[in-house]
Design a protein around this motif. Sequence first.
Motif, PDB file in Angstrom:
ATOM      1  N   ASP A  92       0.858  -0.594  -0.119  1.00  0.00           N
ATOM      2  CA  ASP A  92       0.298  -0.155   0.664  1.00  0.00           C
ATOM      3  C   ASP A  92       0.880   1.160  -0.271  1.00  0.00           C
ATOM      4  O   ASP A  92       1.301   1.440   0.765  1.00  0.00           O
ATOM      5  N   PRO A  93       0.590   1.823  -0.565  1.00  0.00           N
ATOM      6  CA  PRO A  93       2.186   3.474  -1.175  1.00  0.00           C
ATOM      7  C   PRO A  93       1.459   4.163  -0.018  1.00  0.00           C
ATOM      8  O   PRO A  93       2.038   4.752   0.650  1.00  0.00           O
ATOM      9  N   GLU A  94       0.649   4.082   0.797  1.00  0.00           N
ATOM     10  CA  GLU A  94      -0.076   4.846   1.884  1.00  0.00           C
ATOM     11  C   GLU A  94       0.888   4.650   3.127  1.00  0.00           C
ATOM     12  O   GLU A  94       0.947   5.256   4.396  1.00  0.00           O
ATOM     13  N   GLN A  95       1.446   3.078   3.284  1.00  0.00           N
ATOM     14  CA  GLN A  95       1.710   3.463   4.534  1.00  0.00           C
ATOM     15  C   GLN A  95       3.506   3.076   4.455  1.00  0.00           C
ATOM     16  O   GLN A  95       3.954   3.678   3.699  1.00  0.00           O
ATOM     17  N   PRO A  96       3.841   4.179   5.880  1.00  0.00           N
ATOM     18  CA  PRO A  96       5.207   4.122   6.296  1.00  0.00           C
ATOM     19  C   PRO A  96       5.722   2.707   5.819  1.00  0.00           C
ATOM     20  O   PRO A  96       5.778   1.254   6.043  1.00  0.00           O
ATOM     21  N   ALA A  97       7.390   3.281   5.232  1.00  0.00           N
ATOM     22  CA  ALA A  97       8.107   2.549   4.911  1.00  0.00           C
ATOM     23  C   ALA A  97       9.137   1.963   6.204  1.00  0.00           C
ATOM     24  O   ALA A  97       9.421   3.446   6.939  1.00  0.00           O
ATOM     25  N   ARG A  98       9.622   1.219   6.930  1.00  0.00           N
ATOM     26  CA  ARG A  98      10.423   0.905   7.770  1.00  0.00           C
ATOM     27  C   ARG A  98      11.836   0.232   7.121  1.00  0.00           C
ATOM     28  O   ARG A  98      11.435  -0.473   6.466  1.00  0.00           O
ATOM     29  N   VAL A  99      12.858   0.957   7.420  1.00  0.00           N
ATOM     30  CA  VAL A  99      14.157   0.223   6.864  1.00  0.00           C
ATOM     31  C   VAL A  99      15.341   0.070   8.126  1.00  0.00           C
ATOM     32  O   VAL A  99      15.245   1.214   9.118  1.00  0.00           O
ATOM     33  N   MET A 100      15.582  -0.820   8.311  1.00  0.00           N
ATOM     34  CA  MET A 100      17.097  -1.068   9.508  1.00  0.00           C
ATOM     35  C   MET A 100      18.119  -1.397   8.470  1.00  0.00           C
ATOM     36  O   MET A 100      18.195  -2.457   7.598  1.00  0.00           O
ATOM     37  N   VAL A 101      19.310  -0.293   9.004  1.00  0.00           N
ATOM     38  CA  VAL A 101      20.329  -0.737   8.577  1.00  0.00           C
ATOM     39  C   VAL A 101      21.579  -1.357   9.362  1.00  0.00           C
ATOM     40  O   VAL A 101      21.230  -0.166   9.878  1.00  0.00           O
ATOM     41  N   TYR A 102      22.021  -2.488   9.118  1.00  0.00           N
ATOM     42  CA  TYR A 102      23.158  -2.411   9.766  1.00  0.00           C
ATOM     43  C   TYR A 102      24.594  -2.636   9.015  1.00  0.00           C
ATOM     44  O   TYR A 102      25.098  -2.032   8.000  1.00  0.00           O
ATOM     45  N   SER A 103      25.585  -2.110  10.483  1.00  0.00           N
ATOM     46  CA  SER A 103      27.071  -2.868   9.495  1.00  0.00           C
ATOM     47  C   SER A 103      27.922  -2.427  10.229  1.00  0.00           C
ATOM     48  O   SER A 103      27.607  -3.292  11.348  1.00  0.00           O
ATOM     49  N   GLY A 104      28.770  -3.623  10.467  1.00  0.00           N
ATOM     50  CA  GLY A 104      29.561  -3.697  10.917  1.00  0.00           C
ATOM     51  C   GLY A 104      31.295  -4.247  10.540  1.00  0.00           C
ATOM     52  O   GLY A 104      31.101  -3.694   9.109  1.00  0.00           O
ATOM     53  N   ILE A 105      32.752  -4.498  11.356  1.00  0.00           N
ATOM     54  CA  ILE A 105      33.152  -4.411  10.466  1.00  0.00           C
ATOM     55  C   ILE A 105      33.482  -6.110   9.272  1.00  0.00           C
ATOM     56  O   ILE A 105      32.535  -7.450  10.087  1.00  0.00           O
TER      57      ILE A 105
END
Length: 59
Positions: A1-14
Amino acid sequence: DPEQPARVMVYSGIPLREPVAVGGPFVMNTKVEITKAFTDFHAGAFGPVPRQARLAYDR
């Protein structure tokens, strides 16, 4: 649904600079470890896992 906000999880590490093997829900270093993880999972070695969480992996 384009009206719903998106949730994004970003991880980083060595970077580990180790081999990576993926099988189902498991990520290990070798296919042998993946096979062992499936064996342990089906033997109940991970403790109680709710049925809904394991439905896709029951065989």
